[in-house]
Scaffold this motif. Structure first.
Motif, short mmCIF file in Angstrom:
data_model
loop_
_atom_site.label_atom_id
_atom_site.label_comp_id
_atom_site.label_asym_id
_atom_site.label_seq_id
_atom_site.Cartn_x
_atom_site.Cartn_y
_atom_site.Cartn_z
N PHE A 62 -10.03 114.74 -79.61
CA PHE A 62 -9.72 115.05 -78.22
C PHE A 62 -10.43 116.31 -77.76
CE2 PHE A 62 -7.13 117.59 -75.31
CZ PHE A 62 -7.19 116.78 -74.19
N LEU A 63 -10.35 117.38 -78.56
CA LEU A 63 -11.01 118.64 -78.20
C LEU A 63 -12.53 118.49 -78.14
CD1 LEU A 63 -8.86 121.16 -80.27
CD2 LEU A 63 -8.93 120.92 -77.78
N PHE A 64 -13.08 117.75 -79.07
CA PHE A 64 -14.52 117.50 -79.08
C PHE A 64 -14.94 116.77 -77.80
CE2 PHE A 64 -18.23 114.93 -80.08
CZ PHE A 64 -19.08 115.87 -80.64
N THR A 65 -14.20 115.73 -77.45
CA THR A 65 -14.51 114.96 -76.25
C THR A 65 -14.36 115.81 -74.99
OG1 THR A 65 -13.73 112.97 -77.38
CG2 THR A 65 -13.96 112.84 -74.99
N LEU A 66 -13.30 116.59 -74.93
CA LEU A 66 -13.07 117.46 -73.77
C LEU A 66 -14.21 118.47 -73.62
CD1 LEU A 66 -11.17 118.48 -71.50
CD2 LEU A 66 -10.18 120.02 -73.22
N GLN A 67 -14.57 119.11 -74.72
CA GLN A 67 -15.63 120.12 -74.65
C GLN A 67 -16.97 119.50 -74.27
OE1 GLN A 67 -18.36 120.85 -76.97
NE2 GLN A 67 -18.77 122.95 -76.43
N ARG A 68 -17.27 118.33 -74.82
CA ARG A 68 -18.54 117.68 -74.49
C ARG A 68 -18.55 117.15 -73.05
NH1 ARG A 68 -19.58 119.94 -78.89
NH2 ARG A 68 -21.14 119.10 -80.30
N CYS A 69 -17.40 116.74 -72.54
CA CYS A 69 -17.34 116.29 -71.14
C CYS A 69 -17.43 117.47 -70.16
CB CYS A 69 -16.06 115.51 -70.88
SG CYS A 69 -16.05 113.87 -71.65
N LEU A 70 -16.92 118.63 -70.56
CA LEU A 70 -17.01 119.81 -69.70
C LEU A 70 -18.40 120.44 -69.70
CD1 LEU A 70 -13.65 121.71 -70.34
CD2 LEU A 70 -14.44 120.73 -68.19
N SER A 71 -19.16 120.23 -70.77
CA SER A 71 -20.44 120.93 -70.89
C SER A 71 -21.42 120.63 -69.75
CB SER A 71 -21.08 120.68 -72.26
OG SER A 71 -21.41 119.34 -72.45
N PRO A 72 -21.61 119.39 -69.31
CA PRO A 72 -22.54 119.21 -68.18
C PRO A 72 -22.06 119.89 -66.91
CG PRO A 72 -21.94 117.07 -69.12
CD PRO A 72 -21.13 118.10 -69.81
N TRP A 73 -20.75 119.91 -66.70
CA TRP A 73 -20.20 120.61 -65.53
C TRP A 73 -20.44 122.11 -65.63
CZ3 TRP A 73 -19.19 117.87 -61.44
CH2 TRP A 73 -18.87 116.53 -61.60
#
Length: 159
Positions: free
Chosen positions: A117-128
């Motif tokens: 979950f944390l990995f997915t959240l961090q990777r989804c936030l990175s482009p933003w």
């Protein structure tokens, strides 16, 4: 009038380097298998995140708005960028801490749902984060933030 001071160009150059380094660290973080390799990688990534935020704050502090005490105009203009940057940094540091704690406890462990979950959240936030950070770095170069008194008065009257 175009703002092209060497100091601003220097700051912008380093801001873009910090974003690029973060992108590289995100890509490379999947490869180290040793705990020590991950620790060093995460320390450098978090260091570059702190440096990028520090550089951004330095550019904000050098504006006429900040020096004149009109911080609310800066906050209003860069609220979204600040929120996304804060969320990304919290997600990154949390991911790094959980990942290292799991690897330290058992180097051969399989990822837990929390880590995924944390990995997915961090990777989804990175482009933003990359978008809003770069956008804020370019927007703060607007000469109106440094000298245009009429524009500043208009901003104060509208809110």
């Amino acid at each position: 009038m175009k703002l092209s001071t060497p100091r601003y160009t220097f700051c912008l150059f380093f801001q873009l380097i910090f974003i690029f380094c973060d992108l590289i660290f995100n890509c490379v973080s999947l490869f180290p298998k040793s705990r020590d390799g991950l620790l060093v990688l995460f320390i450098f990534q978090d260091l570059f995140l702190v440096l990028s935020i520090t550089t951004m704050l330095m550019t904000f502090f050098s504006t006429y708005l900040f020096q004149a005490g009109l911080v609310e105009v800066l906050v209003r203009k860069f609220r979204a960028a600040g929120s996304v940057c804060a969320a990304y940094i919290v997600a990154s540091v949390t991911l790094h801490a959980v990942w290292l704690l799991e690897k330290w406890a058992d180097p051969e462990s399989v990822s837990t749902p929390m880590l995924i979950f944390l990995f997915t959240l961090q990777r989804c936030l990175s482009p933003w984060y990359y978008f809003f950070y770069k956008r804020a770095a370019l927007r703060v170069s607007d000469p109106r933030f440094y000298e245009d008194i009429d524009w500043i008065n208009q901003q104060l009257q509208t809110h």
